[in-house]
Scaffold this motif. Structure first.
Motif, PDB file in Angstrom:
ATOM      1  N   GLU A  49      64.793 -16.388  41.340  1.00 27.67           N
ATOM      2  CA  GLU A  49      64.928 -16.847  42.723  1.00 27.67           C
ATOM      3  C   GLU A  49      65.388 -18.297  42.784  1.00 27.67           C
ATOM      4  O   GLU A  49      66.171 -18.671  43.663  1.00 27.67           O
ATOM      5  N   SER A  53      68.838 -18.802  44.644  1.00 27.55           N
ATOM      6  CA  SER A  53      68.777 -19.625  45.856  1.00 27.55           C
ATOM      7  C   SER A  53      69.658 -20.856  45.740  1.00 27.55           C
ATOM      8  O   SER A  53      70.278 -21.288  46.714  1.00 27.55           O
ATOM      9  N   PRO A  66      69.961 -21.498  53.225  1.00 24.24           N
ATOM     10  CA  PRO A  66      69.581 -20.199  52.664  1.00 24.24           C
ATOM     11  C   PRO A  66      68.073 -20.073  52.447  1.00 24.24           C
ATOM     12  O   PRO A  66      67.412 -21.019  52.018  1.00 24.24           O
ATOM     13  N   GLY A  68      65.240 -16.983  50.897  1.00 24.46           N
ATOM     14  CA  GLY A  68      65.147 -15.695  50.224  1.00 24.46           C
ATOM     15  C   GLY A  68      64.750 -14.595  51.183  1.00 24.46           C
ATOM     16  O   GLY A  68      63.834 -14.759  51.990  1.00 24.46           O
ATOM     17  N   THR A  97      74.620 -13.808  54.988  1.00 23.21           N
ATOM     18  CA  THR A  97      73.833 -13.427  53.806  1.00 23.21           C
ATOM     19  C   THR A  97      74.652 -13.627  52.542  1.00 23.21           C
ATOM     20  O   THR A  97      75.886 -13.681  52.580  1.00 23.21           O
ATOM     21  N   CYS A 119      69.796 -13.604  50.023  1.00 17.29           N
ATOM     22  CA  CYS A 119      69.364 -14.725  50.856  1.00 17.29           C
ATOM     23  C   CYS A 119      69.959 -14.598  52.250  1.00 17.29           C
ATOM     24  O   CYS A 119      71.105 -14.153  52.408  1.00 17.29           O
TER      25      CYS A 119
END
Length: 129
Positions: A49, A53, A66, A68, A97, A119
């Motif tokens: 992540e 991200s 952004p 998650g 997204t 995201c």
């Protein structure tokens, strides 16, 4: 944003390279093991992540922020020592997204985890940012 008490710092995650095509980072296995001595799957998720991200941020900031939306991890094999390396690459980059695939490998280049992160690109920043 303050770097104090960030989870990536606590896990020892280091960003190695950043581009719109990929984000690469490493994380030590030591200090991130589960009770049976293997790399904790949650630590692999945090690495995934973090990298995904960061990749989303490279594509969306400063106009959009952004966050998650969904993370899915498949754990293929264990790691017990050394460093693992994650490589995040975009699968989809849109206005609202983005989705990245993150491959985490051990020092021998063996895939230990494959993750997919989606995201949401928000118009506003969350409180505290």
């Amino acid at each position: 944003m303050s770097r104090v008490e960030q989870l990536a710092d606590k896990l020892g995650i280091e960003l190695v390279s950043l581009s719109h095509d990929e984000v690469v980072g490493t994380m030590p296995v030591e200090g991130n093991r589960q009770p049976f001595g293997l790399l904790h799957g949650g630590a692999s998720g945090v690495l995934a992540e973090t990298l995904g991200s960061t990749l989303a941020a490279l594509h969306s900031l400063p106009e959009r922020f952004p966050v998650g939306l969904e993370l899915a991890c498949t754990h293929h094999r264990s790691a017990t020592s050394g460093l693992v390396t994650g490589v995040a690459r975009p699968l989809h980059v849109g206005r609202s997204t983005s989705t990245s695939e993150i491959v985490v490998s051990d020092e021998e280049g063996r895939r230990i985890c494959t993750a997919k992160l989606t995201c949401l690109h928000r118009d506003t920043r969350p409180d505290g940012w």
